[in-house]
Design a protein around this motif. Structure first.
Motif, PDB file in Angstrom:
ATOM      1  N   ASP A 118       0.843  -1.265   0.017  1.00 11.76           N
ATOM      2  CA  ASP A 118       0.038  -0.294  -0.478  1.00 11.76           C
ATOM      3  C   ASP A 118       1.143   1.491   0.512  1.00 11.76           C
ATOM      4  O   ASP A 118       0.734   2.287  -0.950  1.00 11.76           O
ATOM      5  N   GLN A 119       1.878   0.914   0.785  1.00 10.58           N
ATOM      6  CA  GLN A 119       3.167   2.188   1.053  1.00 10.58           C
ATOM      7  C   GLN A 119       3.294   2.689  -0.296  1.00 10.58           C
ATOM      8  O   GLN A 119       4.459   3.421  -0.906  1.00 10.58           O
ATOM      9  N   GLY A 120       3.485   1.433  -1.350  1.00 10.83           N
ATOM     10  CA  GLY A 120       4.304   1.742  -2.313  1.00 10.83           C
ATOM     11  C   GLY A 120       5.455   0.084  -3.062  1.00 10.83           C
ATOM     12  O   GLY A 120       6.558   0.180  -3.797  1.00 10.83           O
ATOM     13  N   GLY A 121       6.028  -0.880  -2.021  1.00 13.60           N
ATOM     14  CA  GLY A 121       6.833  -1.346  -1.736  1.00 13.60           C
ATOM     15  C   GLY A 121       6.126  -2.759  -2.779  1.00 13.60           C
ATOM     16  O   GLY A 121       5.014  -2.495  -3.019  1.00 13.60           O
ATOM     17  N   ALA A 122       7.817  -3.366  -3.292  1.00  8.37           N
ATOM     18  CA  ALA A 122       7.180  -3.780  -4.320  1.00  8.37           C
ATOM     19  C   ALA A 122       8.193  -5.031  -4.126  1.00  8.37           C
ATOM     20  O   ALA A 122       9.307  -4.846  -3.679  1.00  8.37           O
ATOM     21  N   ASP A 123       8.479  -6.466  -4.400  1.00  3.71           N
ATOM     22  CA  ASP A 123       9.001  -7.519  -4.572  1.00  3.71           C
ATOM     23  C   ASP A 123      10.703  -6.762  -4.996  1.00  3.71           C
ATOM     24  O   ASP A 123      10.459  -6.273  -6.472  1.00  3.71           O
ATOM     25  N   ASP A 149      16.009 -15.394  -2.331  1.00  2.15           N
ATOM     26  CA  ASP A 149      15.519 -15.229  -3.707  1.00  2.15           C
ATOM     27  C   ASP A 149      14.812 -14.026  -4.262  1.00  2.15           C
ATOM     28  O   ASP A 149      15.102 -13.450  -4.975  1.00  2.15           O
ATOM     29  N   VAL A 150      14.074 -13.884  -3.604  1.00  2.52           N
ATOM     30  CA  VAL A 150      12.995 -12.359  -3.541  1.00  2.52           C
ATOM     31  C   VAL A 150      13.268 -11.563  -2.036  1.00  2.52           C
ATOM     32  O   VAL A 150      12.625 -12.628  -1.394  1.00  2.52           O
ATOM     33  N   VAL A 151      13.012 -10.686  -1.956  1.00  2.00           N
ATOM     34  CA  VAL A 151      12.349  -9.960  -1.105  1.00  2.00           C
ATOM     35  C   VAL A 151      11.527  -8.940  -0.890  1.00  2.00           C
ATOM     36  O   VAL A 151      10.966  -8.790  -1.878  1.00  2.00           O
ATOM     37  N   ARG A 152      10.083  -8.989  -0.191  1.00  6.05           N
ATOM     38  CA  ARG A 152       8.281  -9.469  -0.317  1.00  6.05           C
ATOM     39  C   ARG A 152       8.432  -7.805   0.632  1.00  6.05           C
ATOM     40  O   ARG A 152       9.400  -7.786   1.777  1.00  6.05           O
ATOM     41  N   PRO A 153       7.657  -7.188   0.480  1.00  3.03           N
ATOM     42  CA  PRO A 153       7.274  -6.677   0.893  1.00  3.03           C
ATOM     43  C   PRO A 153       6.653  -6.485   2.463  1.00  3.03           C
ATOM     44  O   PRO A 153       6.784  -7.104   3.034  1.00  3.03           O
ATOM     45  N   LEU A 154       7.434  -5.776   2.575  1.00  2.00           N
ATOM     46  CA  LEU A 154       7.087  -5.613   4.671  1.00  2.00           C
ATOM     47  C   LEU A 154       8.167  -6.668   5.576  1.00  2.00           C
ATOM     48  O   LEU A 154       8.415  -7.279   6.436  1.00  2.00           O
ATOM     49  N   HIS A 155       9.543  -6.906   4.415  1.00  2.34           N
ATOM     50  CA  HIS A 155      10.450  -8.140   4.557  1.00  2.34           C
ATOM     51  C   HIS A 155      11.453  -7.566   4.688  1.00  2.34           C
ATOM     52  O   HIS A 155      12.011  -6.470   4.037  1.00  2.34           O
ATOM     53  N   GLY A 156      12.482  -7.926   5.050  1.00  2.00           N
ATOM     54  CA  GLY A 156      14.260  -7.500   4.820  1.00  2.00           C
ATOM     55  C   GLY A 156      15.456  -8.530   4.374  1.00  2.00           C
ATOM     56  O   GLY A 156      15.017  -9.702   4.736  1.00  2.00           O
ATOM     57  N   ALA A 157      16.181  -7.206   4.063  1.00  2.00           N
ATOM     58  CA  ALA A 157      17.503  -8.970   3.997  1.00  2.00           C
ATOM     59  C   ALA A 157      18.671  -7.753   4.200  1.00  2.00           C
ATOM     60  O   ALA A 157      18.379  -6.560   3.760  1.00  2.00           O
ATOM     61  N   ARG A 180      10.635   1.566  -9.325  1.00  2.73           N
ATOM     62  CA  ARG A 180       9.782   1.856 -10.399  1.00  2.73           C
ATOM     63  C   ARG A 180       8.342   3.502 -10.608  1.00  2.73           C
ATOM     64  O   ARG A 180       7.881   3.430 -10.256  1.00  2.73           O
ATOM     65  N   GLY A 181       9.817   4.398  -9.752  1.00  2.63           N
ATOM     66  CA  GLY A 181       9.477   6.136  -9.366  1.00  2.63           C
ATOM     67  C   GLY A 181       8.191   5.810  -8.324  1.00  2.63           C
ATOM     68  O   GLY A 181       8.174   7.343  -8.200  1.00  2.63           O
ATOM     69  N   ARG A 182       8.300   5.012  -7.459  1.00  5.89           N
ATOM     70  CA  ARG A 182       7.698   5.055  -5.883  1.00  5.89           C
ATOM     71  C   ARG A 182       9.013   4.542  -5.315  1.00  5.89           C
ATOM     72  O   ARG A 182       9.164   3.425  -5.352  1.00  5.89           O
ATOM     73  N   ALA A 183       8.132   5.194  -3.488  1.00  2.81           N
ATOM     74  CA  ALA A 183       9.137   5.125  -2.482  1.00  2.81           C
ATOM     75  C   ALA A 183       9.264   3.805  -1.883  1.00  2.81           C
ATOM     76  O   ALA A 183       7.399   2.673  -2.218  1.00  2.81           O
ATOM     77  N   ALA A 184       9.555   3.028  -1.716  1.00  2.00           N
ATOM     78  CA  ALA A 184       9.888   1.325  -1.654  1.00  2.00           C
ATOM     79  C   ALA A 184      10.464   1.177  -0.305  1.00  2.00           C
ATOM     80  O   ALA A 184      10.121  -0.233   0.174  1.00  2.00           O
ATOM     81  N   GLY A 185      11.439   1.367  -0.033  1.00  2.00           N
ATOM     82  CA  GLY A 185      11.938   0.741   1.582  1.00  2.00           C
ATOM     83  C   GLY A 185      13.136   2.114   1.625  1.00  2.00           C
ATOM     84  O   GLY A 185      13.153   2.817   0.862  1.00  2.00           O
TER      85      GLY A 185
END
Length: 194
Positions: A118-123, A149-157, A180-185
């Motif tokens: 919802d805030q802009g996070g994406a894989d 292999d992937v970091v998902r929204p609300l997760h860290g690495a 992609r132009g959006r705040a992600a993390g």
């Protein structure tokens, strides 16, 4: 009766350059920004660090809201007048610092955390090209994930970031990133790499 002595060691000067003004037909350059730590005085030598710079210059004067002062310290917004610096030697995203106290890098290991969808996070996957923001610098970089292999929204690495240009970096420095132009993390620099 013993007396306790506090050894007050002053932190090295560091100022993030947010704007640059050219004065007297380009003979003087005045980087302006907020002093993050330490103090700067008239006559001090400072290093311009980031994006292919690394030159040193002497402080001619310090401007605080159009008032000339002899020294400035942490949390002050000032302009630092430098003489004999090429017009393109300093720009937004550089830092002014005590010579040798911080260096420019393109690679670092960091811990990142993604925002919610919802805030802009994406894989995020290895090879993703993200826009990184730290201090007043904004530049592109590519991430390589560690152990996943992937970091998902609300997760860290833990990741390695390879930037497209050098910037002044140090351990524990915070940053934000867009995808992609959006705040992600956001993240924190853990280790610098060559």
């Amino acid at each position: 009766m013993g007396q306790s002595v506090v050894n007050a060691v002053e932190k090295p000067f560091l100022m993030s350059v947010e704007d640059v003004f050219h004065l007297q037909q380009g003979r003087l350059v005045m980087p302006a920004g907020r002093i993050e730590r330490g103090r700067v005085r008239k006559g001090d030598e400072v290093e311009i660090v980031g994006r292919g710079s690394g030159v040193t210059a002497r402080v001619v004067d310090i401007d605080a809201s159009h008032v000339r002062i002899d020294e400035a310290g942490a949390d002050m917004n000032v302009g630092v007048l430098l003489r004999g610096v090429a017009a393109d030697a300093v720009e937004r995203g550089h830092v002014l610092a005590t010579p040798g106290s911080i260096s420019a890098h393109v690679r670092f290991v960091a811990d990142i955390t993604l925002m919610s969808e919802d805030q802009g996070g994406a894989d995020v996957v290895s090879g993703d090209r993200l826009r990184f923001y730290t201090r007043s610098a904004a530049l592109w970089g590519t991430v390589t994930l560690h152990g996943v292999d992937v970091v998902r929204p609300l997760h860290g690495a833990e990741v390695t970031v390879t930037l497209e240009e050098q910037i002044a970096l140090e351990a524990d420095q915070p940053f934000a990133f867009r995808q992609r132009g959006r705040a992600a993390g956001s993240g924190t620099v853990r280790r610098l790499r060559r």
